[in-house]
Design a protein around this motif. Structure first.
Motif, mmCIF file in Angstrom:
data_model
loop_
_atom_site.group_PDB
_atom_site.id
_atom_site.type_symbol
_atom_site.label_atom_id
_atom_site.label_comp_id
_atom_site.label_asym_id
_atom_site.label_seq_id
_atom_site.Cartn_x
_atom_site.Cartn_y
_atom_site.Cartn_z
ATOM 1 N N LEU A 14 0.783 -1.128 -0.080
ATOM 2 C CA LEU A 14 0.009 0.138 0.055
ATOM 3 C C LEU A 14 0.917 1.367 0.010
ATOM 4 C CD1 LEU A 14 -2.787 -1.153 2.574
ATOM 5 C CD2 LEU A 14 -2.785 -1.189 0.076
ATOM 6 N N SER A 15 2.065 1.201 0.595
ATOM 7 C CA SER A 15 2.755 2.532 0.744
ATOM 8 C C SER A 15 4.100 2.350 -0.047
ATOM 9 C CB SER A 15 2.926 2.612 2.319
ATOM 10 O OG SER A 15 3.937 3.789 2.242
ATOM 11 N N ALA A 16 4.511 3.499 -0.668
ATOM 12 C CA ALA A 16 5.801 3.644 -1.222
ATOM 13 C C ALA A 16 6.764 4.384 -0.399
ATOM 14 C CB ALA A 16 5.818 3.991 -2.820
ATOM 15 N N ASP A 17 6.435 4.482 0.916
ATOM 16 C CA ASP A 17 7.042 5.367 1.848
ATOM 17 C C ASP A 17 8.517 4.518 2.096
ATOM 18 O OD1 ASP A 17 6.792 7.810 2.549
ATOM 19 O OD2 ASP A 17 5.577 7.366 4.386
ATOM 20 N N ASN A 18 9.447 4.463 1.285
ATOM 21 C CA ASN A 18 10.492 3.736 1.145
ATOM 22 C C ASN A 18 11.703 4.377 0.490
ATOM 23 O OD1 ASN A 18 12.783 1.923 0.683
ATOM 24 N ND2 ASN A 18 11.598 0.275 1.158
ATOM 25 N N GLU A 19 12.742 4.994 1.133
ATOM 26 C CA GLU A 19 13.619 5.716 0.557
ATOM 27 C C GLU A 19 14.488 5.128 -0.596
ATOM 28 O OE1 GLU A 19 13.523 9.087 0.179
ATOM 29 O OE2 GLU A 19 11.753 8.911 1.458
ATOM 30 N N GLU A 20 14.684 3.852 -0.222
ATOM 31 C CA GLU A 20 15.630 3.129 -1.111
ATOM 32 C C GLU A 20 14.717 2.765 -2.316
ATOM 33 O OE1 GLU A 20 18.520 -0.913 -0.709
ATOM 34 O OE2 GLU A 20 16.561 -0.880 0.368
ATOM 35 N N LEU A 21 13.506 2.328 -2.201
ATOM 36 C CA LEU A 21 12.577 2.144 -3.287
ATOM 37 C C LEU A 21 12.624 3.445 -4.167
ATOM 38 C CD1 LEU A 21 9.248 0.367 -3.218
ATOM 39 C CD2 LEU A 21 9.489 2.679 -4.205
ATOM 40 N N GLN A 22 12.451 4.259 -3.469
ATOM 41 C CA GLN A 22 12.200 5.649 -4.208
ATOM 42 C C GLN A 22 13.427 6.123 -5.145
ATOM 43 O OE1 GLN A 22 9.499 6.779 -5.104
ATOM 44 N NE2 GLN A 22 7.935 6.496 -3.372
ATOM 45 N N SER A 23 14.573 5.967 -4.531
ATOM 46 C CA SER A 23 15.733 6.546 -5.064
ATOM 47 C C SER A 23 16.202 5.609 -6.238
ATOM 48 C CB SER A 23 16.881 6.845 -4.202
ATOM 49 O OG SER A 23 17.104 5.575 -3.393
ATOM 50 N N ALA A 24 15.936 4.040 -5.970
ATOM 51 C CA ALA A 24 16.087 3.255 -7.074
ATOM 52 C C ALA A 24 15.081 3.488 -8.365
ATOM 53 C CB ALA A 24 15.663 1.723 -6.507
ATOM 54 N N PHE A 25 14.180 3.799 -7.819
ATOM 55 C CA PHE A 25 13.050 4.016 -9.100
ATOM 56 C C PHE A 25 13.509 5.286 -9.809
ATOM 57 C CE2 PHE A 25 9.595 5.040 -11.853
ATOM 58 C CZ PHE A 25 8.999 3.818 -11.781
ATOM 59 N N ASP A 26 13.960 6.440 -9.133
ATOM 60 C CA ASP A 26 14.521 7.746 -9.811
ATOM 61 C C ASP A 26 15.600 7.442 -10.672
ATOM 62 O OD1 ASP A 26 12.646 9.354 -8.483
ATOM 63 O OD2 ASP A 26 14.134 9.735 -6.698
ATOM 64 N N ALA A 27 16.579 6.666 -10.180
ATOM 65 C CA ALA A 27 17.787 6.154 -10.958
ATOM 66 C C ALA A 27 17.239 5.343 -12.225
ATOM 67 C CB ALA A 27 18.765 5.456 -10.198
ATOM 68 N N ALA A 28 16.399 4.469 -12.025
ATOM 69 C CA ALA A 28 15.955 3.846 -13.231
ATOM 70 C C ALA A 28 15.190 4.526 -14.282
ATOM 71 C CB ALA A 28 15.043 2.630 -12.725
ATOM 72 N N LEU A 29 14.366 5.512 -13.792
ATOM 73 C CA LEU A 29 13.865 6.461 -14.606
ATOM 74 C C LEU A 29 14.904 7.190 -15.627
ATOM 75 C CD1 LEU A 29 10.829 8.413 -12.982
ATOM 76 C CD2 LEU A 29 10.775 7.333 -15.064
ATOM 77 N N GLU A 30 15.811 7.567 -14.945
ATOM 78 C CA GLU A 30 16.856 8.473 -15.531
ATOM 79 C C GLU A 30 17.452 7.608 -16.818
ATOM 80 O OE1 GLU A 30 20.345 10.627 -13.605
ATOM 81 O OE2 GLU A 30 18.679 11.064 -12.444
ATOM 82 N N ARG A 31 17.821 6.261 -16.353
ATOM 83 C CA ARG A 31 18.260 5.331 -17.501
ATOM 84 C C ARG A 31 17.252 5.285 -18.545
ATOM 85 N NH1 ARG A 31 20.264 2.660 -12.590
ATOM 86 N NH2 ARG A 31 18.488 1.266 -12.616
ATOM 87 N N ALA A 32 15.939 4.986 -18.115
ATOM 88 C CA ALA A 32 14.871 4.696 -19.041
ATOM 89 C C ALA A 32 14.834 5.996 -20.274
ATOM 90 C CB ALA A 32 13.483 4.615 -18.245
ATOM 91 N N ARG A 33 15.114 7.160 -19.600
ATOM 92 C CA ARG A 33 14.924 8.220 -20.581
ATOM 93 C C ARG A 33 16.006 8.353 -21.363
ATOM 94 N NH1 ARG A 33 10.677 11.549 -18.756
ATOM 95 N NH2 ARG A 33 10.220 11.630 -16.772
ATOM 96 N N GLU A 34 17.344 7.629 -21.182
ATOM 97 C CA GLU A 34 18.354 7.744 -22.010
ATOM 98 C C GLU A 34 18.104 6.833 -23.393
ATOM 99 O OE1 GLU A 34 21.752 6.725 -19.729
ATOM 100 O OE2 GLU A 34 21.429 8.605 -18.628
ATOM 101 N N GLU A 35 17.084 5.772 -22.696
ATOM 102 C CA GLU A 35 16.831 4.816 -23.987
ATOM 103 C C GLU A 35 15.905 5.377 -24.849
ATOM 104 O OE1 GLU A 35 15.813 0.726 -23.136
ATOM 105 O OE2 GLU A 35 16.931 0.787 -21.338
ATOM 106 N N LEU A 36 15.089 6.610 -24.593
ATOM 107 C CA LEU A 36 13.772 6.890 -25.630
ATOM 108 C C LEU A 36 14.281 7.046 -27.097
ATOM 109 C CD1 LEU A 36 12.035 9.436 -22.922
ATOM 110 C CD2 LEU A 36 11.755 6.874 -23.281
ATOM 111 N N GLY A 37 13.192 6.624 -27.618
ATOM 112 C CA GLY A 37 13.220 6.940 -28.951
ATOM 113 C C GLY A 37 13.729 5.720 -29.925
ATOM 114 N N THR A 38 14.276 4.735 -29.288
ATOM 115 C CA THR A 38 15.152 3.344 -30.028
ATOM 116 C C THR A 38 14.031 2.848 -30.737
ATOM 117 O OG1 THR A 38 16.112 3.032 -27.829
ATOM 118 C CG2 THR A 38 16.116 1.350 -29.359
ATOM 119 N N THR A 39 14.597 2.168 -32.017
ATOM 120 C CA THR A 39 13.699 1.504 -32.800
ATOM 121 C C THR A 39 13.786 -0.011 -32.490
ATOM 122 O OG1 THR A 39 13.614 3.385 -34.644
ATOM 123 C CG2 THR A 39 12.893 0.808 -35.188
ATOM 124 N N TYR A 40 13.013 -0.689 -32.150
ATOM 125 C CA TYR A 40 13.224 -2.216 -31.723
ATOM 126 C C TYR A 40 12.581 -2.998 -32.935
ATOM 127 C CZ TYR A 40 13.817 -0.659 -26.922
ATOM 128 O OH TYR A 40 14.406 -0.053 -25.981
#
Ligand code: NAD
Length: 522
Positions: A14-40
């Motif tokens: 129910l809760s995403a009140d977990n700093e480790e989770l949130q910062s891992a997600f932030d880092a993954a989002l940054e990586r995801a944004r770098e991949e944007l626009g790829t042709t698969y």
């Protein structure tokens, strides 16, 4: 480099009140944004096939954001994928099942290891919030684990049978069919591609997957995990493109031995009829829902309001299990609606990749139009918009607000038809019997819930309700949140054809047919 943590996130988290989770997600989002626009490419046997014509996979959060480009698959591409799957089939079928399971369990580990990267891409692709996206990814991994465990528990589905003579030995063996087509929807873009495809492959079939054109990237990433787990070429094939071409070829081609479709009633019924036109072939259709909750005078109204809020508005009402109608006894109706509205009005709507936003966009303009049309219709027909009814002023995304409607007659269209948007209608009833009658008076039968502290009422509900997945007094979600190995998930009536749920103990058998083998020896 910091290592990415691994966490068990389910739909009951129910809760995403977990700093480790949130910062891992932030880092993954940054990586995801770098991949944007790829042709698969598509995956056809050992080939990664690109095409001249592509389509864009855009984000519903921001329609200017092109996540990826995918080939517009043709009928020829589908035929080639079916040929590749047929070629790979005998070797995969004859691979000892323990080896098949080892590969599938390895794929599950890879998916769990990549949970943040996969969830970040999925959040951008379909607009899920952080926890919902992480849940979808982990569900995919757990589906592979659970179906593997079930296959193992059944010892590969080989059963010694009786004998009428000393010389005779008989066994019943469940054997795969051949090639399964998997057609998946946008809303659980990994779990509902990976679950059915995983079930089919664990059982020894090979697969051609057609992911939703609104969410092909999550399907592709599932395929990548299989490849990295060492799955032989041709066992899993993926063709992207429209229902009219890719879907139609899968429906019509005799090289497909079975199909699992998950999506809307309209498309599902068309396939159900068309796929068996010339001869019987197994087809599992998992379709829509118009899922009710009943709130009796004996309910804990705080729990009922919380459960209703979570199920009606989690992922914007775009879960097949989403709550879309409530029948509440008159005596407690106003108090329940007030408690519900109090909670709903605190929901934060906005870019769901941001940690504080719980609700994001709906998938496309068509869905947003459905929402605004339904709100207009509710007003025109005398309904009261208790909260919501608006669209956020977001130029480039599709953001409706969570909406609760009261005061409509119980036979109104909004109580009967699936909309798949964040709009909940609440109707008043005189009794539990009337509520049950109304709840069952629909073509659908997917999920349902009740809130009551009276055992007799709960028993009557369980005995009478026509739905494949039912919940009693569930704060985490009145009608939503099924998990592999915990709640089987399948619809009755117009919601599903097989009567055996995904996520449950009778699923993997649907990819197998029985052969009775009698051998006369010396
Ligand atoms: P949809 O029916 O529009 O599309 C589902 C898939 O079918 C997509 O891949 C689409 O491209 C394909 N398709 C479309 N036309 C086709 C055709 N003529 N032939 C073959 N394939 C075709 O559904 P959606 O909007 O992606 O998903 C939402 C729907 O799915 C809702 O109705 C929801 O309730 C349902 N759903 C049901 C379950 C369940 O388990 N019962 C789970 C998730 C979603």
């Amino acid at each position: 480099m910091a290592t990415t943590p691994r966490m068990k996130i389910t739909y009951a988290t129910l809760s995403a009140d977990n700093e480790e989770l949130q910062s891992a997600f932030d880092a993954a989002l940054e990586r995801a944004r770098e991949e944007l626009g790829t042709t698969y490419p598509m995956i056809i046997g050992s080939e990664e096939r690109f095409a001249d014509e592509t389509f864009e996979d855009r984000s519903p959060i921001d329609r200017d954001l092109v996540l990826a480009r995918f080939p517009k698959g043709t009928r020829k591409d589908v035929r080639d994928a079916i040929d590749a799957a047929r070629e790979a089939y005998p070797a995969w079928r004859d691979t000892p099942w323990r080896e098949r399971l080892t590969i599938m369990r390895r794929a599950a580990e890879i998916i769990s290891d990549r949970q943040f990267d996969l969830a970040a891409l999925m959040a951008l692709e379909v607009g899920k919030n952080r926890l919902e996206a992480l849940g979808d990814v982990e569900e995919t991994a757990d589906l592979l684990r659970y179906y593997s465990d079930e296959f193992e528990k059944a010892d590969g589905f080989v059963k010694p049978m009786g004998s009428l003579s000393e010389a005779e030995r008989t066994r019943s063996v469940l054997r795969p069919y051949g090639v399964f087509a998997i057609i998946s929807p946008f809303n659980f873009p990994m779990a509902l591609a990976g679950g059915p495809a995983g079930g089919a492959m664990i059982a020894g079939n090979t697969v051609v997957l057609k992911p939703s054109s609104d969410a092909p990237l999550s399907g592709w990433k599932f395929g990548e995990a299989l490849r990295d787990a060492g799955l032989p070429d041709g066992v899993f094939n993926l063709v992207t493109g429209t229902g009219d071409t890719v879907g139609a070829e899968l429906e019509e081609n005799p090289g497909i031995d079975g199909m699992v479709f998950t999506g809307s009633y309209e498309v599902g019924m068309k396939l159900y009829r068309g796929f068996t036109k010339d001869y019987p072939r197994p087809i599992v259709t998992e379709m829509g829902g118009k899922n009710p909750a009943i709130v009796t005078r004996n309910a804990d109204l705080d729990i009922a309001a919380e459960g209703a809020m979570r199920s009606a508005f989690g992922f914007d009402g775009q879960k097949c299990s989403a709550l879309s109608r409530v029948y509440v006894e008159k005596a407690v109706a106003r108090e329940f609606v007030d408690k519900l509205v109090e909670r709903v009005s605190t929901i934060k709507v906005g870019d769901p990749t941001e940690r504080d936003n719980w609700m994001g966009p709906v998938i496309n303009q068509r869905a947003l139009d459905k929402f605004t049309d339904a709100v207009a219709e509710a007003k025109k027909d005398g309904g009261t918009i208790e909260t919501g009814g608006e669209v956020l002023d977001a130029e480039r995304g599709y953001f409706p607000t969570p909406t609760v409607v009261t005061g409509l007659p119980l036979e109104h269209r909004l109580f009967k038809e699936e909309l798949f948007v964040p709009l909940l209608v609440v109707g008043e009833v005189d009794s539990l019997d009337q509520a049950l009658h109304e709840a069952n008076d629909t073509a659908y039968g997917l999920t349902a819930g009740i809130f009551s502290r009276d055992d007799a009422e709960v028993r009557r509900f369980l005995d009478t309700i026509q739905a494949g997945v039912v919940y009693v007094n569930r704060r985490a979600g009145a009608t939503t949140g099924a998990w592999p190995g915990i709640q089987s998930f399948g619809g009755w009536k117009g919601s599903g054809s097989s009567g055996k749920g995904g996520l449950g103990p009778y699923y993997v058998q649907q990819f197998l047919r029985e052969q009775s083998q009698t051998v006369i020896g010396e």
